[in-house]
Structures are given as structure tokens and as C-alpha cells.
Design an enzyme around this catalytic site. Structure first.
Site, mmCIF file in Angstrom:
data_model
loop_
_atom_site.group_PDB
_atom_site.id
_atom_site.type_symbol
_atom_site.label_atom_id
_atom_site.label_comp_id
_atom_site.label_asym_id
_atom_site.label_seq_id
_atom_site.Cartn_x
_atom_site.Cartn_y
_atom_site.Cartn_z
ATOM 1 N N THR A 11 0.710 -1.335 -0.067
ATOM 2 C CA THR A 11 -0.050 0.188 0.062
ATOM 3 C C THR A 11 0.777 1.290 -0.147
ATOM 4 O OG1 THR A 11 -1.969 -1.088 1.186
ATOM 5 C CG2 THR A 11 -1.840 1.261 1.202
ATOM 6 N N ILE A 12 1.776 1.381 1.067
ATOM 7 C CA ILE A 12 2.794 2.519 1.004
ATOM 8 C C ILE A 12 3.809 2.452 -0.070
ATOM 9 C CG2 ILE A 12 4.372 4.075 2.668
ATOM 10 C CD1 ILE A 12 0.917 4.060 3.224
ATOM 11 N N SER A 139 3.157 7.693 11.366
ATOM 12 C CA SER A 139 2.178 6.899 10.794
ATOM 13 C C SER A 139 1.158 7.877 10.158
ATOM 14 C CB SER A 139 1.447 6.112 11.777
ATOM 15 O OG SER A 139 0.792 7.039 12.829
ATOM 16 N N CYS A 140 0.221 7.287 9.572
ATOM 17 C CA CYS A 140 -0.869 8.290 8.877
ATOM 18 C C CYS A 140 -1.495 9.310 10.025
ATOM 19 C CB CYS A 140 -1.912 7.365 8.301
ATOM 20 S SG CYS A 140 -2.382 6.113 9.165
ATOM 21 N N ASN A 141 -1.947 8.636 11.001
ATOM 22 C CA ASN A 141 -2.883 9.374 12.003
ATOM 23 C C ASN A 141 -1.837 10.602 12.784
ATOM 24 O OD1 ASN A 141 -5.646 8.661 12.232
ATOM 25 N ND2 ASN A 141 -4.713 6.729 12.835
ATOM 26 N N ARG A 169 -10.309 4.160 10.346
ATOM 27 C CA ARG A 169 -10.609 3.315 9.351
ATOM 28 C C ARG A 169 -10.594 1.832 9.971
ATOM 29 N NH1 ARG A 169 -6.685 1.060 9.435
ATOM 30 N NH2 ARG A 169 -4.969 1.190 7.882
ATOM 31 N N HIS A 195 -1.142 7.384 19.659
ATOM 32 C CA HIS A 195 -0.861 8.442 18.533
ATOM 33 C C HIS A 195 -0.344 9.824 19.431
ATOM 34 C CE1 HIS A 195 -4.306 6.122 17.187
ATOM 35 N NE2 HIS A 195 -3.642 5.981 16.035
ATOM 36 N N GLY A 196 -0.937 10.056 20.568
ATOM 37 C CA GLY A 196 -0.561 11.097 21.403
ATOM 38 C C GLY A 196 1.097 11.191 21.581
ATOM 39 N N HIS A 221 -9.444 8.082 7.890
ATOM 40 C CA HIS A 221 -9.733 8.381 9.334
ATOM 41 C C HIS A 221 -10.286 9.592 9.463
ATOM 42 C CE1 HIS A 221 -6.654 4.907 10.018
ATOM 43 N NE2 HIS A 221 -5.843 5.695 9.519
#
Length: 344
Positions: A11-12, A139-141, A169, A195-196, A221
Site C-alpha cells: 500500500t505505501i 504513521s498516517c494518523n 478506518r 498517537h499522542g 480516518h
């Protein structure tokens, strides 16, 4: 011209490979595939040399794909490696191959932060990657979070704390074995989500807490953010900051953007490859300022948001261009939205 090897063509990886091929200061030296599937054949059709692991050479030949060599051959043929392997495989590759060859490597956000010397976001800390051996694009998020927060800070809007709630997602469109299908799953159930803390590897002094759930969609997302600002700012100032900052798109309900699906449809209508939308899509109508509190919602396209970051990471590590020149060069080459954006 810098030779970039791509380890992993999923994918990436396949998106990064296409992005590298669109640059005038770098080229693809080859891509590594483990399985001789349709993606491997597409890589060959794109003109990329395909490498594999030592024990996979015969498997590729039987599938009608003549491999250019092994992963070690790919590393030798490259000036820098972008590792887009599945989660944790990048670390294995580092220990097994990369350390021995002593060449710079860009890892992805699926790896823990300590795989690299620096966690990277182009807007936030481009200069920190200069001359580093190992760099990790978050990462994406986390890219979405750091990009939004950096957009404000670069325009003089100070942030005291950030509380961000993420509807993740459930799977990428091609992932048929993941979910949920009919559920909303705390992901994780504990607070904070990863994520934080991950954002703090880039924006080290930010007070941030994140929570996340996984939902039964595949397109993007959605983040819902509450920010406490350090000072008094108008809604107009916030919107102007987003409007000026590269890789941020302001989506207006009045223009037909009422959902994330319409963002993806817009990308398709623009003729973007794979319907990708690397920009963060901030819903303009959601931007609300109440005293020193800022509320907003924005969408993150998980398949493509990190692609321009990887191109900039290559330039940052090798010193090919300063920050804003690299970001502008990347955005123009990938045909991102540049009108009204300020590069510098």
C-alpha cells in the site's frame, strides 16, 4: 541523481515508488517484493527492477519474473533505502541488513520510534533529519496530527494543549481479512492511544492526549480535535493559517464536501492516481473558536498522507534541498494543491 531503493511494494511502498519516479533529483534503483504476485508484475511493467529475499529467487522465476537480485543487491545499488515493510519487519531488516551496509534508511510509522534517530514530519522538524542514518516517518494518523498542529504553530498560533479523538478506518480497501464489519471497537480501550505519545516524538513539548476507535469504513480516518490555545485568536486567523499551509485542504460544506467519501470522490475527479488525497482535509465549517478553545474535524487518507513526507525525508537526510524548497518541489511534482500556499 540519488538512487532510492524501496523495500516493500504494498500500500505505501508502491505509492512512494511512483512518487520517487516523479522527482527530477532521485530515481528508483529497485523495489523489494517477497511474493511474486500481481503487485510484483505491476512493478516490472512500471520499469522497476524487482528484488527479493535470497530464498525467494526460484519462486519468482517460476512465476515468470526474473529477479534483479536479493535485498543485499538492492541495498548495494542504492544511495538510500525507504523501508515500507509491514509492521516490525523494518526493524528486522535493520538488524539483519541495514546496519551491515551502513546506508541511510527511512522507516515507516508502523515501527517503534526507537528504530530511528529521528521521527519525521516535513512541516514540523525537517531540519532534524539532516545527516541522520535512520529516520522514521510517523504513521498516517500521527502525520495528520503533527501537520495540523504545525500549521497553526508556523502561523503564530500557540497551543497549550491538544485533545484529539480519532475514528480510525477499520481496514484499507484491499484488506479483506480485517475489520470491524459491524462494530465500533476501542482501539485501544486504554487512554491515551499511541498517537499522542507518537506525536510527541516529533513535537516534543506539546501537551497532547489521544483516544481512538476503529469503525467499519475503509476510505479515511476522521479526527475530532479540541485544542486549548495559549492566547486569544479569531476563527479567521485559524482558517487563514490552514489556507496558507501546504498539504492542508479546506473542505467547505457549501461546495459539496459533507463527508469523507466526497473528499475521496473529489480526488478521483481530479484524476489523482488511485484516488489518493495526501492533504489533510479540514472541514472549514467545523472550525470553531470559543475564547481560547479551538474545535475542528479533519480527514486523513491513510494510504497516501505519508507519501510526500517520505520524499522530503530523503531530501532532508541527504541534504538535497532546504525545507521549503523540498516541500514545494514535492507538492508540485505530485500535483498536490499549491494555489494560495506559502512555502517559507
Amino acid at each position: 541523481m540519488i538512487r532510492v531503493g524501496i523495500v516493500g511494494f504494498g500500500t505505501i511502498g508502491k505509492r512512494i515508488a511512483d512518487a520517487v519516479a516523479a522527482q527530477d533529483d532521485m530515481k528508483i534503483s529497485g523495489v523489494l517484493k517477497v511474493t511474486p504476485d500481481y503487485e510484483a508484475k505491476i512493478a516490472v511493467e512500471r520499469g522497476f527492477k524487482v528484488y527479493t529475499l535470497p530464498d525467494g529467487l526460484d519462486k519468482f522465476k517460476k512465476a515468470g519474473i526474473e529477479p534483479a537480485g536479493t535485498i543485499e543487491d538492492l541495498i548495494e545499488a542504492s544511495d538510500i533505502i525507504v523501508d515500507a515493510s509491514p509492521e516490525d519487519v523494518g526493524r528486522e531488516n535493520k538488524e539483519k541488513y541495514y546496519i551491515k551496509f551502513n546506508k541511510p534508511v527511512i522507516f515507516q510509522g508502523g515501527e517503534d520510534a526507537d528504530v530511528a534517530e529521528v521521527s519525521f514530519n516535513a512541516l514540523a522538524n525537517f531540519e532534524e533529519a539532516a545527516g541522520r542514518r535512520y529516520v522514521r516517518v510517523v504513521s498516517c494518523n500521527t502525520t495528520g496530527i503533527t501537520r495540523v498542529l504545525s500549521s497553526l504553530m508556523l502561523n503564530g498560533i500557540k497551543i497549550k494543549k491538544a485533545r484529539i479523538f480519532i475514528a480510525r478506518r477499520g481496514a484499507d480497501p484491499k484488506e479483506h481479512k480485517k475489520g470491524p464489519i459491524n462494530d465500533v471497537v476501542p482501539n485501544p480501550v486504554t487512554v491515551p492511544s499511541h498517537h499522542g505519545p507518537d506525536a510527541q516524538t516529533v513535537l516534543k513539548n506539546i501537551d497532547i492526549v489521544t483516544m481512538a476507535v476503529a469503525v467499519p469504513v475503509t476510505i479515511m480516518h476522521m479526527h475530532m480535535a479540541y485544542l486549548e490555545l495559549d492566547g486569544s485568536y479569531t476563527k479567521e486567523a485559524v482558517i487563514e493559517a490552514f489556507a496558507k499551509t501546504p498539504r492542508i485542504f479546506l473542505a467547505d460544506v457549501g461546495a459539496g464536501f459533507q463527508s469523507l467519501a466526497q473528499i475521496i470522490e473529489y480526488a478521483r475527479d481530479l484524476g489523482r492516481p488511485r484516488g489518493d488525497f495526501p492533504e489533510v482535509a479540514v472541514f472549514r465549517d467545523s472550525v470553531t473558536v470559543n475564547g481560547n478553545e479551538l474545535y475542528l474535524m479533519y480527514g486523513v487518507h491513510q494510504e497516501s498522507i505519508v507519501v510526500p513526507e517520505n520524499i522530503d525525508a530523503v531530501r532532508a537526510v541527504l541534504g538535497l534541498a532546504p525545507k521549503w524548497r523540498s516541500i514545494e518541489k514535492t507538492d508540485k511534482s505530485l500535483k498536490l494543491i499549491t494555489e494560495g500556499k506559502r512555502y517559507g
